[in-house]
Write a protein that holds these residues in place. Structure first.
Motif, PDB file in Angstrom:
ATOM      1  N   ASP A   1       0.834  -1.208   0.000  1.00  0.00           N
ATOM      2  CA  ASP A   1       0.000   0.000   0.000  1.00  0.00           C
ATOM      3  C   ASP A   1       0.861   1.247   0.000  1.00  0.00           C
ATOM      4  O   ASP A   1       0.607   2.201  -0.735  1.00  0.00           O
ATOM      5  N   TYR A   2       1.892   1.254   0.837  1.00  0.00           N
ATOM      6  CA  TYR A   2       2.775   2.415   0.908  1.00  0.00           C
ATOM      7  C   TYR A   2       3.450   2.664  -0.442  1.00  0.00           C
ATOM      8  O   TYR A   2       3.506   3.796  -0.920  1.00  0.00           O
ATOM      9  N   ILE A   3       3.948   1.605  -1.051  1.00  0.00           N
ATOM     10  CA  ILE A   3       4.639   1.735  -2.335  1.00  0.00           C
ATOM     11  C   ILE A   3       3.694   2.285  -3.395  1.00  0.00           C
ATOM     12  O   ILE A   3       4.050   3.203  -4.132  1.00  0.00           O
ATOM     13  N   VAL A   4       2.495   1.738  -3.472  1.00  0.00           N
ATOM     14  CA  VAL A   4       1.536   2.205  -4.482  1.00  0.00           C
ATOM     15  C   VAL A   4       1.205   3.677  -4.270  1.00  0.00           C
ATOM     16  O   VAL A   4       1.182   4.458  -5.225  1.00  0.00           O
TER      17      VAL A   4
ATOM     18  N   ARG B   1       5.886  -1.714 -16.289  1.00  0.00           N
ATOM     19  CA  ARG B   1       7.065  -2.461 -15.837  1.00  0.00           C
ATOM     20  C   ARG B   1       7.670  -1.805 -14.593  1.00  0.00           C
ATOM     21  O   ARG B   1       7.947  -2.476 -13.593  1.00  0.00           O
ATOM     22  N   LEU B   2       7.857  -0.487 -14.636  1.00  0.00           N
ATOM     23  CA  LEU B   2       8.442   0.210 -13.487  1.00  0.00           C
ATOM     24  C   LEU B   2       7.542   0.109 -12.250  1.00  0.00           C
ATOM     25  O   LEU B   2       8.024  -0.112 -11.144  1.00  0.00           O
ATOM     26  N   GLY B   3       6.253   0.289 -12.452  1.00  0.00           N
ATOM     27  CA  GLY B   3       5.316   0.182 -11.332  1.00  0.00           C
ATOM     28  C   GLY B   3       5.334  -1.196 -10.704  1.00  0.00           C
ATOM     29  O   GLY B   3       5.362  -1.343  -9.478  1.00  0.00           O
ATOM     30  N   LEU B   4       5.357  -2.230 -11.543  1.00  0.00           N
ATOM     31  CA  LEU B   4       5.398  -3.599 -11.025  1.00  0.00           C
ATOM     32  C   LEU B   4       6.726  -3.907 -10.348  1.00  0.00           C
ATOM     33  O   LEU B   4       6.775  -4.627  -9.350  1.00  0.00           O
ATOM     34  N   GLN B   5       7.818  -3.343 -10.872  1.00  0.00           N
ATOM     35  CA  GLN B   5       9.113  -3.542 -10.220  1.00  0.00           C
ATOM     36  C   GLN B   5       9.113  -2.924  -8.825  1.00  0.00           C
ATOM     37  O   GLN B   5       9.608  -3.529  -7.871  1.00  0.00           O
ATOM     38  N   LEU B   6       8.565  -1.725  -8.717  1.00  0.00           N
ATOM     39  CA  LEU B   6       8.471  -1.099  -7.396  1.00  0.00           C
ATOM     40  C   LEU B   6       7.592  -1.930  -6.463  1.00  0.00           C
ATOM     41  O   LEU B   6       7.949  -2.184  -5.312  1.00  0.00           O
ATOM     42  N   LEU B   7       6.465  -2.359  -6.966  1.00  0.00           N
ATOM     43  CA  LEU B   7       5.520  -3.115  -6.154  1.00  0.00           C
ATOM     44  C   LEU B   7       6.095  -4.467  -5.733  1.00  0.00           C
ATOM     45  O   LEU B   7       5.829  -4.947  -4.633  1.00  0.00           O
ATOM     46  N   SER B   8       6.915  -5.051  -6.568  1.00  0.00           N
ATOM     47  CA  SER B   8       7.483  -6.371  -6.241  1.00  0.00           C
ATOM     48  C   SER B   8       8.418  -6.308  -5.040  1.00  0.00           C
ATOM     49  O   SER B   8       8.697  -7.332  -4.417  1.00  0.00           O
ATOM     50  N   THR B   9       8.888  -5.124  -4.693  1.00  0.00           N
ATOM     51  CA  THR B   9       9.784  -5.006  -3.538  1.00  0.00           C
ATOM     52  C   THR B   9       9.030  -5.127  -2.221  1.00  0.00           C
ATOM     53  O   THR B   9       9.662  -5.243  -1.172  1.00  0.00           O
ATOM     54  N   ALA B  10       7.707  -5.118  -2.248  1.00  0.00           N
ATOM     55  CA  ALA B  10       6.927  -5.180  -1.011  1.00  0.00           C
ATOM     56  C   ALA B  10       7.176  -6.470  -0.245  1.00  0.00           C
ATOM     57  O   ALA B  10       7.158  -6.468   0.981  1.00  0.00           O
ATOM     58  N   HIS B  11       7.425  -7.550  -0.942  1.00  0.00           N
ATOM     59  CA  HIS B  11       7.605  -8.831  -0.250  1.00  0.00           C
ATOM     60  C   HIS B  11       8.983  -8.978   0.365  1.00  0.00           C
ATOM     61  O   HIS B  11       9.202  -9.812   1.214  1.00  0.00           O
ATOM     62  N   ASP B  12       9.922  -8.137  -0.052  1.00  0.00           N
ATOM     63  CA  ASP B  12      11.296  -8.254   0.426  1.00  0.00           C
ATOM     64  C   ASP B  12      11.665  -6.995   1.183  1.00  0.00           C
ATOM     65  O   ASP B  12      12.078  -6.008   0.603  1.00  0.00           O
ATOM     66  N   ALA B  13      11.529  -7.046   2.488  1.00  0.00           N
ATOM     67  CA  ALA B  13      11.749  -5.852   3.319  1.00  0.00           C
ATOM     68  C   ALA B  13      13.140  -5.270   3.163  1.00  0.00           C
ATOM     69  O   ALA B  13      13.328  -4.082   3.303  1.00  0.00           O
ATOM     70  N   GLY B  14      14.115  -6.092   2.863  1.00  0.00           N
ATOM     71  CA  GLY B  14      15.471  -5.601   2.773  1.00  0.00           C
ATOM     72  C   GLY B  14      15.895  -5.239   1.374  1.00  0.00           C
ATOM     73  O   GLY B  14      17.050  -4.967   1.127  1.00  0.00           O
ATOM     74  N   SER B  15      14.971  -5.189   0.440  1.00  0.00           N
ATOM     75  CA  SER B  15      15.348  -4.929  -0.945  1.00  0.00           C
ATOM     76  C   SER B  15      15.754  -3.481  -1.141  1.00  0.00           C
ATOM     77  O   SER B  15      15.293  -2.595  -0.441  1.00  0.00           O
ATOM     78  N   PRO B  16      16.611  -3.221  -2.138  1.00  0.00           N
ATOM     79  CA  PRO B  16      17.050  -1.858  -2.384  1.00  0.00           C
ATOM     80  C   PRO B  16      15.915  -0.933  -2.783  1.00  0.00           C
ATOM     81  O   PRO B  16      15.983   0.254  -2.574  1.00  0.00           O
ATOM     82  N   GLY B  17      14.829  -1.454  -3.343  1.00  0.00           N
ATOM     83  CA  GLY B  17      13.726  -0.598  -3.784  1.00  0.00           C
ATOM     84  C   GLY B  17      12.754  -0.256  -2.677  1.00  0.00           C
ATOM     85  O   GLY B  17      11.855   0.531  -2.866  1.00  0.00           O
ATOM     86  N   ALA B  18      12.911  -0.873  -1.517  1.00  0.00           N
ATOM     87  CA  ALA B  18      11.993  -0.593  -0.413  1.00  0.00           C
ATOM     88  C   ALA B  18      12.249   0.821   0.102  1.00  0.00           C
ATOM     89  O   ALA B  18      13.358   1.309   0.055  1.00  0.00           O
ATOM     90  N   PRO B  19      11.212   1.488   0.584  1.00  0.00           N
ATOM     91  CA  PRO B  19      11.376   2.831   1.089  1.00  0.00           C
ATOM     92  C   PRO B  19      12.431   2.860   2.197  1.00  0.00           C
ATOM     93  O   PRO B  19      12.479   1.961   3.025  1.00  0.00           O
ATOM     94  N   PRO B  20      13.269   3.885   2.220  1.00  0.00           N
ATOM     95  CA  PRO B  20      14.304   3.978   3.259  1.00  0.00           C
ATOM     96  C   PRO B  20      13.676   3.973   4.636  1.00  0.00           C
ATOM     97  O   PRO B  20      12.701   4.661   4.877  1.00  0.00           O
ATOM     98  N   GLY B  21      14.257   3.212   5.525  1.00  0.00           N
ATOM     99  CA  GLY B  21      13.765   3.177   6.894  1.00  0.00           C
ATOM    100  C   GLY B  21      12.405   2.514   7.045  1.00  0.00           C
ATOM    101  O   GLY B  21      11.776   2.618   8.067  1.00  0.00           O
TER     102      GLY B  21
END
Length: 193
Positions: free
Chosen positions: A125-128, A168-188
């Protein structure tokens, strides 16, 4: 986002105003982020009253401890979202563990699975809601209205290549939701707390 060493000016000013004890700053911050905080808390807890409580806790923490925000670590929005996520997950764990201790159904593994699912949903939700509007619009057309990239392009008035790029970009951002430590996850804003 701006460079790591140059956080947004509004974030720095807001932190300074809060540190000086300006009540108007807290009101401004609340106006800007209350719906984000409440929405994330509700997504994790699935309980309106509990989400209200987390919202109060988040803004109380920000008011009492503005120095805990480090502008070098990312935007104030991400810090507030991370704080919300952490407090909501703690509350979920506490209430679910208490229910288990009272003889409720489930196991510790099921509790952790519930926490993990709620965490991923809140991050998604936050990413979207944080992604640029053109990406969000393309995803909403594709997902909610079941449009393919050609129909999305036509609806948005962009080329098919641009529609594919946005999806593609939107889905790439959204795919980071499952991986808390991913580089695309929001900082902090990662981890299940």
């Amino acid at each position: 986002m701006a460079k790591k060493d140059a956080p947004p000016r509004w974030d720095r000013r807001m932190q300074q105003r809060l540190a000086r004890g300006e009540a108007a700053a807290l009101g401004e911050l609340y106006d800007r982020f209350a719906s984000l905080v409440h929405g994330l808390a509700h997504r994790v807890l699935a309980d309106e009253r509990a989400a209200d409580g987390i919202t109060r806790e988040v803004f109380a923490h920000v008011w009492e401890h503005p120095e805990t925000y480090d502008p070098q670590q990312g935007p104030l929005r991400s810090w507030v979202a991370g704080l919300t996520h952490r407090l909501a997950v703690q509350r979920l764990r506490t209430t679910e563990t208490a229910a288990l201790a009272r003889g409720g159904q489930g196991s510790a593994e099921e509790l952790e699975d519930k926490v993990r699912r709620a965490s991923v949903a809140a991050r998604a939700d936050y990413i979207v809601h944080s992604m640029p509007a053109p990406l969000r619009a393309a995803l909403e057309l594709a997902y909610f209205q079941r449009r393919d990239y050609r129909q999305t392009a036509a609806d948005l008035g962009v080329t098919e290549d641009e529609a594919r790029r946005r999806l593609r970009l939107g889905l790439q951002l959204l795919s980071t939701a499952h991986d808390a430590g991913s580089p695309g996850a929001p900082p902090g804003y990662g981890g299940a707390a």
